[in-house]
Motif scaffolding. Structure first.
Motif, PDB file in Angstrom:
ATOM      1  N   ASP A 146     -50.449 -14.191 -17.754  1.00  0.00           N
ATOM      2  CA  ASP A 146     -51.426 -13.497 -16.909  1.00  0.00           C
ATOM      3  C   ASP A 146     -51.230 -11.986 -16.967  1.00  0.00           C
ATOM      4  OD1 ASP A 146     -49.313 -12.820 -15.237  1.00  0.00           O
ATOM      5  OD2 ASP A 146     -49.903 -14.163 -13.601  1.00  0.00           O
ATOM      6  N   ALA A 147     -52.008 -11.267 -16.179  1.00  0.00           N
ATOM      7  CA  ALA A 147     -51.972  -9.798 -16.219  1.00  0.00           C
ATOM      8  C   ALA A 147     -50.641  -9.234 -15.756  1.00  0.00           C
ATOM      9  CB  ALA A 147     -53.105  -9.241 -15.355  1.00  0.00           C
ATOM     10  N   ASP A 148     -49.864 -10.023 -15.022  1.00  0.00           N
ATOM     11  CA  ASP A 148     -48.555  -9.571 -14.542  1.00  0.00           C
ATOM     12  C   ASP A 148     -47.418 -10.043 -15.429  1.00  0.00           C
ATOM     13  OD1 ASP A 148     -49.706  -8.330 -12.279  1.00  0.00           O
ATOM     14  OD2 ASP A 148     -49.789 -10.260 -11.248  1.00  0.00           O
ATOM     15  N   ASP A 149     -47.745 -10.541 -16.624  1.00  0.00           N
ATOM     16  CA  ASP A 149     -46.759 -11.003 -17.602  1.00  0.00           C
ATOM     17  C   ASP A 149     -46.073 -12.295 -17.178  1.00  0.00           C
ATOM     18  OD1 ASP A 149     -45.480 -10.570 -20.171  1.00  0.00           O
ATOM     19  OD2 ASP A 149     -43.632 -10.177 -19.070  1.00  0.00           O
ATOM     20  N   LEU A 150     -46.662 -13.038 -16.240  1.00  0.00           N
ATOM     21  CA  LEU A 150     -46.090 -14.315 -15.825  1.00  0.00           C
ATOM     22  C   LEU A 150     -46.687 -15.443 -16.657  1.00  0.00           C
ATOM     23  CD1 LEU A 150     -46.078 -13.937 -11.941  1.00  0.00           C
ATOM     24  CD2 LEU A 150     -44.260 -13.389 -13.573  1.00  0.00           C
ATOM     25  N   ILE A 151     -45.852 -16.405 -17.032  1.00  0.00           N
ATOM     26  CA  ILE A 151     -46.288 -17.511 -17.873  1.00  0.00           C
ATOM     27  C   ILE A 151     -47.133 -18.489 -17.057  1.00  0.00           C
ATOM     28  CG2 ILE A 151     -45.542 -19.480 -19.261  1.00  0.00           C
ATOM     29  CD1 ILE A 151     -43.006 -17.917 -19.916  1.00  0.00           C
ATOM     30  N   LEU A 152     -48.339 -18.759 -17.549  1.00  0.00           N
ATOM     31  CA  LEU A 152     -49.229 -19.734 -16.922  1.00  0.00           C
ATOM     32  C   LEU A 152     -49.126 -21.103 -17.586  1.00  0.00           C
ATOM     33  CD1 LEU A 152     -52.444 -17.533 -16.627  1.00  0.00           C
ATOM     34  CD2 LEU A 152     -50.776 -18.024 -14.831  1.00  0.00           C
ATOM     35  N   GLY A 153     -48.833 -21.121 -18.874  1.00  0.00           N
ATOM     36  CA  GLY A 153     -48.771 -22.376 -19.609  1.00  0.00           C
ATOM     37  C   GLY A 153     -48.081 -22.168 -20.944  1.00  0.00           C
ATOM     38  N   ALA A 154     -47.674 -23.277 -21.556  1.00  0.00           N
ATOM     39  CA  ALA A 154     -46.989 -23.223 -22.847  1.00  0.00           C
ATOM     40  C   ALA A 154     -47.252 -24.508 -23.608  1.00  0.00           C
ATOM     41  CB  ALA A 154     -45.486 -23.029 -22.642  1.00  0.00           C
TER      42      ALA A 154
END
Length: 319
Positions: free
Chosen positions: A232-240
């Motif tokens: 996301d825009a905050d560099d947090l992982i949403l999926g892999a």
């Protein structure tokens, strides 16, 4: 009705013995067919056929998969369709959702049951490309008499599982042929082709699941499919994808906690700066890029004075 006793004898002999041969993937599948699914190799058995209502429900559940794979499916058929091959796309239960085949070959494949609405799970027709790839969650080649049922030994299949955006097996992509002259080399080539296309469909599914996210490719070797992160825009992982999960050793729990992609990728800052300083530096660089380096315009966009912006740029070494 009984069929090909020599094949049936071999299935029983290999599946029931305690040896290295009996521990092979094919023998393990044969053993499942005997012990778990209560099948007999010499019985004349056709795949289960869903009624129209059941098939439409199965198709609707996986419509996003059919859409995500349509172009790749068509391109693969253009490559192999004229060589006597049939393409199958099934769901995770082995239900044939979509197929491609040349008109001249349709009668043979239809007589075998390689058609929409049929079920090619191991429970339905024993060891076969689709069912065994789904059961083992890996790419398989089932060549002629490696099938469990004697009635299917005219077939050769190369099949790859397709995983969803959570890394779970959701479907299978299969190339089947009834040609008697198919060689091991040909099946190796078909297996690589089906694996590559399955990987591209997985990537399409992943991007569809995270349409607004930034997709990051993870440096990873030894995986047949792309290792991708949705960030996301905050560099947090949403999926892999599954390949990314294995490469970075992350799972659903880690993703749910909101792990920064930089941490997962083990990216280290050369200057040892703080996360806050890095975020501020990145914000300044983005604004300056959008204003083509015009400091006055950048200050106006940020709502600060030109002098304040210059001080921040100096402090954060932004040039």
């Amino acid at each position: 009705m009984r069929n090909d006793p020599s094949h049936s004898d071999r299935v029983y002999s290999v599946a029931l013995q305690n040896s290295a041969a009996a521990s092979s993937p094919i023998a393990a599948s044969w053993r499942r067919c005997l012990d778990v699914h209560q099948l007999a190799p010499d019985e004349i058995r056709k795949p289960q056929v869903l009624d129209n209502a059941e098939f439409h429900q199965a198709r609707e559940r996986m419509e996003h998969l059919v859409v995500a794979g349509a172009d790749e499916f068509d391109r693969l058929f253009q490559t192999v369709g004229r060589s006597g091959c049939c393409l199958i796309l099934s769901d995770r239960n082995g239900v044939v959702l979509d197929r491609r085949g040349a008109a001249g070959d349709d009668a043979d494949f239809r007589s075998l049951g390689l058609w929409q609405q049929t079920v090619w799970s191991e429970a339905s027709v024993g060891t076969n490309g689709i069912g065994t790839a789904l059961a083992d969650e890996r790419t398989v080649v089932i060549h002629r008499d490696q099938h469990f049922l004697s009635s299917n030994i005219a077939l050769s299949c190369a099949t790859a599982p397709i995983r969803d955006h959570l890394g779970r097996v959701a479907a299978a992509l299969d190339i089947s042929t009834c040609r008697h002259d198919v060689t091991d080399m040909t099946l190796t080539i078909l297996s690589q082709a089906v694996r590559d296309v399955a990987g591209r469909i997985e990537a399409n599914l992943f991007r569809m699941a995270f349409p607004t996210a930034r997709i990051v490719m993870v440096p990873a070797t030894g995986f047949s499919t792309a290792a991708l992160l949705a960030v996301d825009a905050d560099d947090l992982i949403l999926g892999a994808t599954r390949a990314a999960r294995l490469a970075l050793k992350i799972d659903d729990a880690v993703i749910a906690q909101g792990m920064p992609a930089a941490d997962a990728l083990r990216e280290e800052r050369s200057d040892g700066g703080s996360d806050l300083a890095e975020a501020e530096r990145a914000a300044l660089r983005r604004v300056l890029s959008r204003t083509n380096g015009n400091v006055s315009q950048a200050a106006q966009v940020l709502g600060i004075s030109r002098a304040t912006l210059h001080r921040k740029m100096k402090r954060l070494s932004v040039h």
